[in-house]
Enzyme design. Sequence first.
Site, mmCIF file in Angstrom:
data_model
loop_
_atom_site.group_PDB
_atom_site.id
_atom_site.type_symbol
_atom_site.label_atom_id
_atom_site.label_comp_id
_atom_site.label_asym_id
_atom_site.label_seq_id
_atom_site.Cartn_x
_atom_site.Cartn_y
_atom_site.Cartn_z
ATOM 1 N N LYS A 23 0.839 -1.219 0.000
ATOM 2 C CA LYS A 23 0.000 0.000 0.000
ATOM 3 C C LYS A 23 0.866 1.258 0.000
ATOM 4 C CE LYS A 23 -2.130 2.647 3.659
ATOM 5 N NZ LYS A 23 -0.879 3.207 4.200
ATOM 6 N N ASN A 24 2.033 1.194 0.634
ATOM 7 C CA ASN A 24 2.855 2.402 0.733
ATOM 8 C C ASN A 24 3.833 2.556 -0.432
ATOM 9 O OD1 ASN A 24 1.391 3.021 2.943
ATOM 10 N ND2 ASN A 24 2.990 2.584 4.455
ATOM 11 N N ARG A 97 -3.636 10.702 1.634
ATOM 12 C CA ARG A 97 -2.544 11.687 1.654
ATOM 13 C C ARG A 97 -1.791 11.723 0.319
ATOM 14 N NH1 ARG A 97 -1.956 13.945 5.968
ATOM 15 N NH2 ARG A 97 0.179 14.641 5.646
ATOM 16 N N CYS A 121 -4.919 8.457 7.802
ATOM 17 C CA CYS A 121 -5.266 8.088 9.180
ATOM 18 C C CYS A 121 -5.018 9.244 10.139
ATOM 19 C CB CYS A 121 -4.442 6.879 9.607
ATOM 20 S SG CYS A 121 -4.913 5.411 8.704
ATOM 21 N N ASP A 311 4.116 1.374 11.768
ATOM 22 C CA ASP A 311 2.886 0.687 11.338
ATOM 23 C C ASP A 311 2.770 -0.728 11.909
ATOM 24 O OD1 ASP A 311 2.255 2.925 9.829
ATOM 25 O OD2 ASP A 311 3.357 2.192 8.101
ATOM 26 N N VAL A 333 7.596 8.077 15.937
ATOM 27 C CA VAL A 333 7.345 8.605 14.583
ATOM 28 C C VAL A 333 6.106 9.505 14.562
ATOM 29 C CG1 VAL A 333 6.900 7.991 12.169
ATOM 30 C CG2 VAL A 333 8.513 6.643 13.530
HETATM 31 N N1 EPU Z 1 6.021 15.216 9.057
HETATM 32 C C1 EPU Z 1 6.036 16.579 9.274
HETATM 33 N N2 EPU Z 1 5.935 17.411 8.181
HETATM 34 C C2 EPU Z 1 5.797 16.928 6.909
HETATM 35 C C3 EPU Z 1 5.787 15.532 6.693
HETATM 36 C C4 EPU Z 1 5.888 14.699 7.801
HETATM 37 O O1 EPU Z 1 6.168 17.041 10.415
HETATM 38 O O2 EPU Z 1 5.699 17.741 5.974
HETATM 39 C C5 EPU Z 1 6.095 14.316 10.215
HETATM 40 C C6 EPU Z 1 4.790 13.530 10.414
HETATM 41 O O3 EPU Z 1 3.818 14.314 11.092
HETATM 42 C C7 EPU Z 1 5.233 12.326 11.189
HETATM 43 C C8 EPU Z 1 6.636 12.077 10.617
HETATM 44 O O4 EPU Z 1 7.052 13.296 9.975
HETATM 45 O O5 EPU Z 1 5.324 12.622 12.542
HETATM 46 C C9 EPU Z 1 6.741 10.956 9.628
HETATM 47 O O6 EPU Z 1 5.827 11.132 8.567
HETATM 48 P P1 EPU Z 1 6.089 10.603 7.084
HETATM 49 O O7 EPU Z 1 6.123 11.763 6.168
HETATM 50 O O8 EPU Z 1 7.247 9.673 7.134
HETATM 51 O O9 EPU Z 1 4.769 9.758 6.834
HETATM 52 P P2 EPU Z 1 3.864 9.709 5.539
HETATM 53 O O10 EPU Z 1 4.679 9.746 4.313
HETATM 54 O O11 EPU Z 1 2.732 10.678 5.683
HETATM 55 C C10 EPU Z 1 3.985 7.125 5.242
HETATM 56 C C11 EPU Z 1 2.993 6.005 5.262
HETATM 57 C C12 EPU Z 1 2.522 5.769 6.677
HETATM 58 C C13 EPU Z 1 3.739 5.437 7.546
HETATM 59 C C14 EPU Z 1 4.763 6.570 7.452
HETATM 60 C C15 EPU Z 1 6.034 6.279 8.234
HETATM 61 C C16 EPU Z 1 1.969 6.181 3.108
HETATM 62 C C17 EPU Z 1 0.773 6.496 2.304
HETATM 63 N N3 EPU Z 1 1.862 6.353 4.416
HETATM 64 O O12 EPU Z 1 3.272 8.268 5.705
HETATM 65 O O13 EPU Z 1 1.667 4.652 6.631
HETATM 66 O O14 EPU Z 1 3.331 5.286 8.877
HETATM 67 O O15 EPU Z 1 5.099 6.804 6.078
HETATM 68 O O16 EPU Z 1 6.670 5.160 7.729
HETATM 69 O O17 EPU Z 1 3.005 5.766 2.580
HETATM 70 C C18 EPU Z 1 -0.003 3.216 7.405
HETATM 71 O O18 EPU Z 1 0.360 2.463 6.486
HETATM 72 O O19 EPU Z 1 -0.833 2.896 8.286
HETATM 73 C C19 EPU Z 1 0.573 4.554 7.456
HETATM 74 C C20 EPU Z 1 0.119 5.520 8.251
#
Ligand code: EPU
EC number: 2.5.1.7
Length: 442
Positions: A23-24, A97, A121, A311, A333
């Site tokens: 999914k990611n 997202r 989420c 996750d 995280v």
């Molecule tokens: N963050 C910021 N500012 C930003 C971007 C991120 O402060 O502009 C912070 C977030 O708030 C968080 C941390 O950085 O505290 C990490 O966020 P990240 O950007 O790594 O997460 P994401 O890209 O939004 C993806 C996965 C998530 C997974 C995270 C961490 C997808 C669609 N989602 O999210 O997956 O938890 O990386 O590995 O790829 C899930 O599968 O249940 C899920 C939430």
Amino acid sequence: MNKVLTINGGQPLKGTVAVRGAKNLVPKAMVAALLGDSPSVLRNVPEIKDVDVVTGLLNIHGVTVDKDSVTGDLTLNPAAAKSASSKEIDAYAGDSRIPILFCGPLMHTIGEAFIPDLGGCRIGDRPIDYHLNVLREFGAVVDKAPNGITISARNGLHGAKLHLPFPSVGATEQVLLTAVKAHGVTELKNAAMEPEIMDLISVLQKMGAIINVRSERTLVIEGVTQLRGYDHTALPDRNEGASWASAALATGGDILVQGADQKDLSAFLNTYRKLGGEFDVVGDGIRFYHPGGELNPLVVETDVHPGFMTDWQQPLVVALTQAQGVSIVHETVYENRFGFTDALVRMGATIQLHRECLGSNPCRFGQRDFLHSAVITGRAPLHGADFVIPDLRGGFSHVIAALAAEGTSNASGIELINRGYEHFLDKLQGLGADVELRDAAL
Ligand code: EPU
């Protein structure tokens, strides 16, 4: 009409489940197809809602997405890519997202992008400041409007020297999807290095991109003027694999996860073994099982790859409620990923949340008002309860807790789980779960 899942617990989950593409990774590879000047083929695509959302977004931008009726493989053709109206895009607000990752590819293809309010989420604030900052460094102009953000490349996009405050998965993908066709060289420090990022790099390299992965979380991307389509098989969903592994342990069961890949689950497997779970790496996957006897309490800290993935935390917490003694989980995280424990407590678990960092991993949330450490005391006999699915992983965890519990539970909002778990109910039933989906009484 709203649906309710009735779950009769107390039966171990036993049998085989197959996991498909992650999914990611899959939705991001779909977005990458916009960058090519010929069609792309994506294989091992799971039937999950996030794929439907990105298909819809690509369609309104003129990209055709054809699904093979036998294999489910997608052919994505960007030849007629075009702008979509903000009204059309807004229809996807709150769903996912992924729209934020359309910025770079749309700017390269049609000069601008509109980003609606994002979904995903609710596990913390989930700001997009890193994304907007790196886009500005590439030369993009960001205009905030009441219903979203318009981003344009009026002056072209050029390479940049970038350093992320935290190794964000999404911001690293943003940089990759923008830098591959920006003019000149981009250096990204403190990049995320998750296996899904490495697979996206493979996709982009197949398209003609030049991306160097250096030590110390550094990526160097040399922009090129043209990219072609790709043919790629998505890596398997390690997070789904880890979820079923915890389900096997929480229910005292035995699950063969076909498609689970040992190397991408290394940190998880070490933790699973210390907890007392057994696993056998077999030809086409990994068999996870409860060997009988007591499970051991653990200290676990979530981290970016190659650490223990955030996750994996929520399903593991359910298994920890069944370990004999006191376990500690420090979430580093997301600031707010323990909301799901309320329902576990109502089911009989003993879990206390703390603002303090109960661990030694560097963490951005200590001494602030975030309940990001959990103390779990087991072994707690669980009993059925009614609950509303809060988010993807929390929801999965509630359902496996209900399956581990004595008695009946009723879960509403179960469709949230389809965002990221393919054929969730069929898989549960195939593992012997006594579950029934019915219309909710008004
Ligand atoms: N963050 C910021 N500012 C930003 C971007 C991120 O402060 O502009 C912070 C977030 O708030 C968080 C941390 O950085 O505290 C990490 O966020 P990240 O950007 O790594 O997460 P994401 O890209 O939004 C993806 C996965 C998530 C997974 C995270 C961490 C997808 C669609 N989602 O999210 O997956 O938890 O990386 O590995 O790829 C899930 O599968 O249940 C899920 C939430």
